[in-house]
Motif scaffolding. Structure first.
Motif, PDB file in Angstrom:
ATOM      1  N   GLY A 456      76.673  92.717  35.429  1.00 43.99           N
ATOM      2  CA  GLY A 456      76.804  91.550  36.282  1.00 43.99           C
ATOM      3  C   GLY A 456      76.587  90.278  35.498  1.00 43.99           C
ATOM      4  O   GLY A 456      77.117  90.094  34.415  1.00 43.99           O
ATOM      5  N   LEU A 457      75.716  89.431  36.043  1.00 45.30           N
ATOM      6  CA  LEU A 457      75.629  88.093  35.474  1.00 45.30           C
ATOM      7  C   LEU A 457      75.055  88.030  34.074  1.00 45.30           C
ATOM      8  O   LEU A 457      75.106  86.990  33.437  1.00 45.30           O
ATOM      9  N   THR A 458      74.534  89.127  33.558  1.00 47.78           N
ATOM     10  CA  THR A 458      73.999  89.036  32.202  1.00 47.78           C
ATOM     11  C   THR A 458      75.028  89.449  31.149  1.00 47.78           C
ATOM     12  O   THR A 458      74.770  89.361  29.965  1.00 47.78           O
ATOM     13  N   CYS A 459      76.197  89.901  31.592  1.00 51.50           N
ATOM     14  CA  CYS A 459      77.243  90.263  30.625  1.00 51.50           C
ATOM     15  C   CYS A 459      78.010  88.997  30.249  1.00 51.50           C
ATOM     16  O   CYS A 459      78.474  88.276  31.122  1.00 51.50           O
ATOM     17  N   PRO A 460      78.139  88.717  28.946  1.00 58.71           N
ATOM     18  CA  PRO A 460      78.816  87.480  28.540  1.00 58.71           C
ATOM     19  C   PRO A 460      80.221  87.352  29.123  1.00 58.71           C
ATOM     20  O   PRO A 460      80.671  86.252  29.405  1.00 58.71           O
ATOM     21  N   ALA A 461      80.901  88.490  29.302  1.00 59.83           N
ATOM     22  CA  ALA A 461      82.263  88.416  29.827  1.00 59.83           C
ATOM     23  C   ALA A 461      82.256  87.907  31.263  1.00 59.83           C
ATOM     24  O   ALA A 461      83.226  87.361  31.748  1.00 59.83           O
ATOM     25  N   GLN A 462      81.170  88.143  31.967  1.00 56.71           N
ATOM     26  CA  GLN A 462      81.139  87.788  33.378  1.00 56.71           C
ATOM     27  C   GLN A 462      80.227  86.609  33.668  1.00 56.71           C
ATOM     28  O   GLN A 462      80.113  86.164  34.803  1.00 56.71           O
ATOM     29  N   GLY A 463      79.519  86.158  32.620  1.00 54.46           N
ATOM     30  CA  GLY A 463      78.461  85.170  32.812  1.00 54.46           C
ATOM     31  C   GLY A 463      78.859  83.980  33.665  1.00 54.46           C
ATOM     32  O   GLY A 463      78.174  83.624  34.619  1.00 54.46           O
ATOM     33  N   ARG A 464      80.017  83.387  33.330  1.00 54.39           N
ATOM     34  CA  ARG A 464      80.418  82.197  34.063  1.00 54.39           C
ATOM     35  C   ARG A 464      80.523  82.481  35.553  1.00 54.39           C
ATOM     36  O   ARG A 464      80.020  81.737  36.376  1.00 54.39           O
ATOM     37  N   GLU A 465      81.233  83.581  35.881  1.00 54.26           N
ATOM     38  CA  GLU A 465      81.433  83.888  37.295  1.00 54.26           C
ATOM     39  C   GLU A 465      80.103  84.196  37.966  1.00 54.26           C
ATOM     40  O   GLU A 465      79.848  83.813  39.094  1.00 54.26           O
ATOM     41  N   GLY A 466      79.255  84.930  37.227  1.00 55.94           N
ATOM     42  CA  GLY A 466      77.952  85.302  37.770  1.00 55.94           C
ATOM     43  C   GLY A 466      77.110  84.073  38.061  1.00 55.94           C
ATOM     44  O   GLY A 466      76.466  83.985  39.107  1.00 55.94           O
TER      45      GLY A 466
END
Ligand SMILES: NC(=O)c1ccc[n+]([C@@H]2O[C@H](COP(=O)([O-])OP(=O)(O)OC[C@H]3O[C@@H](n4cnc5c(N)ncnc54)[C@H](O)[C@@H]3O)[C@@H](O)[C@H]2O)c1
Length: 821
Positions: A456-466
């Motif tokens: 989720g929000l701790t993955c760099p790929a998803q960070g912005r969205e998270g």
């Protein structure tokens, strides 16, 4: 995924399928017509429409009011003023095979009562892949230009149309009122040059000439249109005070004399063979035309006959579009890359030996998801004609249709190299290394076809969205911290994980805000200059750059952040963006636990008693709820060991028709069903897990997602960092608890329609504070429906189930409060 053949659908399935198709087609229409950015290929889109038609033909009584088969295009966008077409702008019926074309000609002949020997002239011309435009000339002057829109109303793009060289602003020798219709398009060479310019300017490329043409014409600022190389072919007309000819050919040739480009490949034929021959020639020379076409249009030439044939809802009966088959080529699959998208989905991408498909070099293609690579759908059915999975080294068939995203549609079996192995789809996120899982989809009760990174929000790929989710209105709701600012902070490296929001550096944030303001001004000025140059005006001298001071704004932003250092527990939980943990589940969890630590303890306890996959699979089969599932697990060992025993025939198994079917569909033979039940027994969950799920509001799916989320150490660290950064939670739900004495305590309530005295959210909050549960859909469990004006299907359902329905006034009376003014 293979759809069930239309002839195998029962009525209920057909109804559901028509509903689904209406929804997805409407979505595609909006993407295509309103945003000029389709997300599926035209061939796939056409297949959806064909399926819709086929189902409607089999079940005429199920045709929906909003059926796509009765609709043209999409409603005009609100960016433009609307123009009502005095003569509707229709679509065209499609032919995909030569047989379809022969059918068309037979139908026309039959309707016109022509005999075999009667001659029938039909024109054939390229079908330009652009967007249609209607140009109204009054006394030779261009008055309005309108897009097709939904066929009845289009968008007023007059200012834009004036910028297109091929569109004359005055025409000569034309009737007093004359509407010229045709297609705005972009030539290949112009398209390539435009994309090169876009790239130079650091702007996004256009996906294909059609989108570029549509996007360029439909510009709020007509000076942008001027800078784009648009062209126009005229091929039809709308309202006309007088017609300059008696046949299609004559009128189009007259339009050519008025000063329009008409297509030189238009020809008239009197035999089907002639039409088909012309079609083949055009298809063969397609790549050399210099612009995109997607088929050949046939039109009955004689205008009197056209009038006699008339229209059906979406298209004229006197014309048909013979579409080209999607373009395909074979090449070798050199590798499969898996990337993590912004929402955490793992996306497999095929790396191909470059191959030219329809004039474009393709070197990668989408592989959709791991089931697609494996070649099976959720029911275990093969989805490719070859029946094969896709392996690295395979020779594959690539399809590029409608110029969107190329895809791999088949594998050439004979060319599979020896030793090629099935693709091992990663079970960890390629970006952050966390577990990647296929969550159960609560709607379909099947595992998602996409595997998702659990970080989720701790993955760099998803960070912005998270992070955007975390600060959103339903979560932390931070004043002044919107999506674009989150993105800017993220891109500048100032924000990486949730805790960073609460430890932002004042000075760094302030300079970022100032730089952004400056950059925005420069961009605005550059656009103004470009427009000035394009129109031959003088370019303004600019004064010294004034620096911006964002001290005050930064202070406001920090005040907004400070105000949310203490948030309700449910907002904190929801803000974490855990899959399947929406607002309702977050609220239920807040009722269940005091604080974040309590939640984590609860989830850890559940994890210890977590059921195995077999249990989940069985308990989440369609129609098999927790109860009947437990009944299945209670079947005796002796029975299950008996080779002749068929659980679906045993009354003690407590199965109804749906459940029986669900089991058979999934497992097949009785032996396999017996094995599944046995596996389920072994994997049965331990009490802690059941405790969490037993709440009723927290389903097995959400529990599983919570367990997955907290199984990752970095998620735990991100949560403790957030708490460490001075964020705390409070819990009003738990402290106060719901009002157990209220007149609606314990009821399950559905609010529907447009409520006038409160928002839907407020209504739900109120009901929950009064000890009621709220739900978004009406079912047997519903006790009460509160309906505002415009309530539709839910009201009907309530009536069918005999559930009490009251209006808003009734609601306030029921809870003993005054109706708000
Ligand atoms: N990929 C997607 O998401 C998506 C979504 C919506 C539509 N589409 C595409 O658009 C098509 C449906 O759109 P449609 O309703 O415009 O139908 P259509 O494109 O099949 O045919 C009608 C249109 O063809 C155009 N046309 C071009 N040359 C013509 C000629 N010589 N004579 C007459 N008309 C000519 C006109 O604009 C006319 O409105 C689909 O078949 C699909 O390929 C794709």
């Amino acid at each position: 995924m293979v759809d069930k053949p239309v002839e195998d659908l029962d009525e209920a399935e057909a109804r559901a399928e028509l509903e689904r198709l209406a929804g997805v087609i409407a979505q595609h229409d909006a993407a295509y017509y309103q945003n000029d950015a389709p997300t599926v290929t035209d061939a796939d889109y056409d297949a959806l429409r064909r399926r819709n038609l086929a189902i409607e033909a089999r079940f005429p009584n199920l045709v929906r009011e909003d059926s796509p088969s009765g609709r043209v295009g999409a409603a005009p966008s609100t960016t433009f003023a609307k123009v009502r077409h005095s003569v509707p702008m229709l679509s065209l019926d499609n032919a995909f095979t030569e047989e379809d074309v022969a059918d068309f000609a037979r139908r026309v002949r039959r309707m016109l009562k022509l005999s075999e020997s009667d001659r029938l002239g039909i024109t054939a011309e390229p079908k330009i892949d652009g967007l249609s435009l209607s140009l109204r000339y009054e006394k030779g002057k261009l008055k309005t230009a309108a897009t097709r829109g939904d066929g009845t109303e289009g968008e007023d793009v007059t200012a834009n149309a004036r910028m297109v060289d091929d569109i004359p602003v005055t025409i000569e020798d034309a009737p007093d009122v004359f509407e010229v219709r045709g297609e705005v398009y972009m030539a290949h060479a112009d398209f390539a040059a435009l994309n090169a310019r876009q790239e130079e300017a650091g702007k996004p490329r256009f996906a294909n000439p059609r989108n570029a043409a549509a996007g360029s014409l439909r510009q709020k600022d007509a000076s942008v249109t001027k800078s784009r190389p648009l062209r126009f072919f005229a091929y039809a007309w709308g309202e006309a005070s007088e017609l300059p000819g008696r046949t299609q050919t004559e009128v189009v040739e007259a339009i050519g004399r008025f000063g329009f480009q008409i297509n030189p490949l238009m020809q008239r034929f009197e035999t089907i063979d002639g039409l088909i021959e012309h079609y083949r020639q055009i298809e063969e020379n397609r790549a050399g035309l210099g612009y995109d076409i997607d088929g050949v249009v046939y039109k009955v030439d004689d205008l009197e006959l056209q009038a006699e044939l008339g229209f059906v809802s979406r298209f004229p009966r006197w014309a048909i579009a013979h579409k080209f088959a999607a373009e395909r080529a074979t090449t070798v699959l050199q590798g499969i890359d898996v990337t993590t998208g912004r929402t955490g989905a793992l996306n497999p991408i095929a790396r191909l030996e470059p191959v030219t498909v329809g004039g474009v070099v393709v070197s990668n293609a989408t592989l959709h998801n791991e089931d697609y690579i494996a070649g099976i759908d959720a029911d275990g059915e093969t989805i490719r004609p070859s029946g094969l999975d896709i392996r690295i080294g395979d020779t594959v068939v690539v399809q590029r249709a409608g110029d969107v995203i190329p895809q791999i549609v088949d594998v050439v079996a004979e060319k599979r190299p020896e030793g090629a192995k099935p693709f091992d789809f990663p079970t960890h996120c390629p970006v952050c290394g966390s577990n990647a899982v296929r969550e159960m989809n609560p709607r379909t009760q099947r595992p998602d076809s996409k595997r998702h990174c659990t970080a989720g929000l701790t993955c760099p790929a998803q960070g912005r969205e998270g992070l955007k989710h975390l600060v959103s209105r339903q979560a932390f709701d931070i004043d002044g911290l919107g999506d674009t600012l989150v993105e800017a902070l993220f891109d500048a490296g100032l924000l990486r994980q949730p805790a960073d929001i609460f430890t932002l550096d004042f000075e760094a944030t302030k300079s970022l805000l100032e730089e952004r303001a400056l950059a925005a001004r420069r961009e605005r000025e550059a656009a103004e200059d470009e427009a000035a140059r394009a129109e031959g005006r003088e370019v303004k001298e600019r004064k010294e750059e004034r620096a911006y001071d964002y001290t005050k704004s930064t202070q406001n932003l920090f005040a907004g952040i400070d105000a949310r250092r203490s948030v309700p527990l449910e907002r904190f939980i929801f803000g974490l963006g855990i899959p399947n943990v929406g607002e309702t589940t977050a609220k239920a969890l807040a009722r269940h636990f005091d604080d974040v630590e309590g939640l984590i303890e609860g989830v850890d306890a559940a994890a210890k008693g977590m059921p195995g996959d077999a249990w989940l699979e069985l308990s989440q089969l369609k129609g098999i709820g927790e109860k009947s599932f437990e009944q299945l697990l209670s079947l005796g060992e002796d029975k299950l060991a008996d080779e002749t025993y068929d659980p679906t025939r045993d009354p003690q198994a407590g199965l109804n028709v749906t459940r029986r079917k669900s089991l058979k569909d999934r497992f097949g033979e009785p032996a396999a069903i017996r094995d599944a039940i046995r596996a389920g027994k072994e994997a049965a969950p331990k009490p802690a897990y059941l405790e969490l799920t037993a709440d009723g509001d927290i389903g097995t799916v959400a529990t599983q997602s919570l367990v997955n989320f907290f199984a990752e150490q970095h998620n735990r660290e991100a949560v403790s960092a957030l708490l460490g950064a001075g964020v705390s939670t409070f819990n009003e739900r738990r402290a106060k608890g719901p009002d157990v004495d209220s007149p609606v305590a314990g009821l399950t309530i559905v609010f529907t329609g447009s409520l006038e005295k409160m928002t839907r959210e407020e209504a739900q909050e109120m009901a929950e504070a009064l000890g009621a549960k709220t739900s978004g859909s009406v079912s047997r469990k519903t006790d009460l429906v509160v309906a505002g004006p415009g309530a539709g299907s839910k009201l009907k359902k309530a009536a069918e189930l005999g559930i009490e329905v009251i209006d808003e006034a009734g609601w306030f009376a029921r809870i003993g409060r005054d109706l708000p003014a």
